[in-house]
Design a protein around this motif. Structure first.
Motif, PDB file in Angstrom:
ATOM      1  N   UNK A  38     -38.823  13.595 -13.243  1.00  0.00           N
ATOM      2  CA  UNK A  38     -40.236  13.477 -12.874  1.00  0.00           C
ATOM      3  C   UNK A  38     -41.095  14.411 -13.719  1.00  0.00           C
ATOM      4  N   UNK A  39     -40.577  15.615 -13.981  1.00  0.00           N
ATOM      5  CA  UNK A  39     -41.328  16.554 -14.818  1.00  0.00           C
ATOM      6  C   UNK A  39     -41.517  15.982 -16.215  1.00  0.00           C
ATOM      7  N   UNK A  40     -40.484  15.328 -16.747  1.00  0.00           N
ATOM      8  CA  UNK A  40     -40.620  14.748 -18.080  1.00  0.00           C
ATOM      9  C   UNK A  40     -41.633  13.608 -18.063  1.00  0.00           C
ATOM     10  N   UNK A  62     -30.673   1.592 -21.275  1.00  0.00           N
ATOM     11  CA  UNK A  62     -32.079   1.857 -20.949  1.00  0.00           C
ATOM     12  C   UNK A  62     -32.977   0.647 -21.151  1.00  0.00           C
ATOM     13  N   UNK A  63     -32.403  -0.469 -21.531  1.00  0.00           N
ATOM     14  CA  UNK A  63     -33.200  -1.683 -21.696  1.00  0.00           C
ATOM     15  C   UNK A  63     -34.086  -1.685 -22.916  1.00  0.00           C
ATOM     16  N   UNK A  64     -33.677  -0.993 -23.963  1.00  0.00           N
ATOM     17  CA  UNK A  64     -34.447  -0.986 -25.203  1.00  0.00           C
ATOM     18  C   UNK A  64     -33.502  -1.222 -26.366  1.00  0.00           C
ATOM     19  N   UNK A  65     -33.944  -0.991 -27.593  1.00  0.00           N
ATOM     20  CA  UNK A  65     -33.102  -1.271 -28.756  1.00  0.00           C
ATOM     21  C   UNK A  65     -32.780   0.016 -29.503  1.00  0.00           C
ATOM     22  N   UNK A  71     -36.512   8.781 -17.786  1.00  0.00           N
ATOM     23  CA  UNK A  71     -37.951   8.951 -17.580  1.00  0.00           C
ATOM     24  C   UNK A  71     -38.751   7.939 -18.390  1.00  0.00           C
ATOM     25  N   UNK A  72     -38.355   7.711 -19.633  1.00  0.00           N
ATOM     26  CA  UNK A  72     -39.078   6.753 -20.470  1.00  0.00           C
ATOM     27  C   UNK A  72     -38.862   5.327 -19.976  1.00  0.00           C
ATOM     28  N   UNK A  73     -37.623   4.996 -19.619  1.00  0.00           N
ATOM     29  CA  UNK A  73     -37.333   3.635 -19.153  1.00  0.00           C
ATOM     30  C   UNK A  73     -38.044   3.327 -17.845  1.00  0.00           C
ATOM     31  N   UNK A  74     -38.237   4.345 -16.997  1.00  0.00           N
ATOM     32  CA  UNK A  74     -38.843   4.120 -15.692  1.00  0.00           C
ATOM     33  C   UNK A  74     -40.332   4.370 -15.635  1.00  0.00           C
ATOM     34  N   UNK A  75     -40.940   4.745 -16.748  1.00  0.00           N
ATOM     35  CA  UNK A  75     -42.363   5.070 -16.740  1.00  0.00           C
ATOM     36  C   UNK A  75     -43.191   3.786 -16.813  1.00  0.00           C
ATOM     37  N   UNK A  76     -44.053   3.535 -15.826  1.00  0.00           N
ATOM     38  CA  UNK A  76     -44.789   2.265 -15.817  1.00  0.00           C
ATOM     39  C   UNK A  76     -45.906   2.187 -16.845  1.00  0.00           C
TER      40      UNK A  76
END
Length: 299
Positions: free
Chosen positions: A258-260, A54-57, A27-32
């Motif tokens: 989606x709820x998150x 997730x593309x982060x560190x 949810x965090x990785x996909x949130x625009x």
């Protein structure tokens, strides 16, 4: 210092278990509308794996993640979550908590008090309050009068015969059972519609089952049956309201990602406006108070 949100808020994640991997991180990785600022976990290697996917560190120092974030989401066992949420609030981070906030009243109160002292926003992720069909249904039913009775049950099969759920290895769920794991979901529907709990009776059933009878501030009453040990064939979550307008059944919902994402939106809105969300840390404290009383009464 409270971190005021401007542009894309930076939100970090604390936790690397199945719930974090299946729901929070996607949810965090996909949130625009946000920047996923990083992952911290009690197992550093798991934090690296989840962050990479997730593309982060990954961070091995939780305070460094607080410093790099405007807000943090927590996907940790409740009594690990609570003291870290206090530290996050003290670092000026807004907090997106998991339910239950803690399994002790003292732990949950410490979080609520820290949030208020720091002036940060908080949201407790009770899935039904943020999944679109159920959130809309709750708001509509709460605006209606005349409710007399509610009947709810959440029959989870996490520990039922043949279960291979990844969540079955969770020590806190094994210890606390359905009362604490799925009880917050049912209460998160009942309280906004029928009012606060003013009286409670609770008894134990088979395995980890608990049966609750509640009196509400509106004068209505409700019942709730909660378990994680139902046979898979009997697994079901349902809630029905009865009143002067007839009956209303909680609609089905699908998935938690989606709820998150909606909970993330609720947190950022509360942080920007300063208006507390109804499902905040203080509400999370009230859920813990009710569940603690039920546990005491059931013995």
């Amino acid at each position: 210092m409270v971190k005021h949100l401007g542009g894309k808020p930076r939100i970090g994640l604390l936790g690397t278990g199945p719930w974090a991997g299946h729901t929070h991180a996607p949810a965090l990785a996909g949130h625009p509308g946000i920047e996923f600022s990083g992952v911290w976990g009690r197992r550093p290697e798991a934090a690296v794996d989840l962050a990479t996917a997730s593309g982060t560190r990954a961070y091995d120092d939780v305070d460094a993640l607080f410093a790099a974030s405007d807000a943090v989401a927590l996907a940790l066992p409740p009594d690990v979550q609570a003291p870290l949420a206090v530290r996050a609030a003290e670092a000026g981070c807004h907090v997106l908590l998991d339910k239950p906030v803690a399994t002790t009243t003292a732990g949950a109160r410490a979080v609520a008090d820290a949030v208020e002292r720091a002036g940060v926003a908080s949201v407790v992720f009770c899935t039904l309050r943020f999944a679109e069909p159920t959130a809309r249904w709750i708001a509509e039913r709460a605006a209606e009068d005349g409710w007399f009775l509610a009947e709810g049950h959440w029959l989870g099969s996490l520990y039922g015969p043949g279960s291979d759920s990844a969540y079955a290895s969770s020590p806190w769920r094994r210890e606390k059972g359905g009362l604490w794991d799925v009880g917050p979901h049912v209460l998160s529907v009942l309280l906004p519609v029928l009012g606060d709990v003013t009286g409670i009776t609770a008894v134990r059933g088979a395995a980890d089952s608990h049966h609750l009878v509640l009196r509400h501030a509106s004068g209505a009453s409700s019942t709730a049956t909660l378990t994680l040990s139902a046979p898979p064939e009997a697994a079901e979550a349902a809630l029905t309201l009865y009143g002067t307008g007839g009956r209303a059944e909680l609609p089905r919902w699908d998935g938690a990602v989606d709820a998150f994402g909606a909970a993330v939106d609720a947190l950022t809105e509360a942080a920007r406006t300063g208006d507390p969300h109804p499902c905040d840390a203080r509400f999370g404290l009230r859920l813990t108070e009710i569940l603690t009383k039920a546990e005491e009464l059931a013995g």
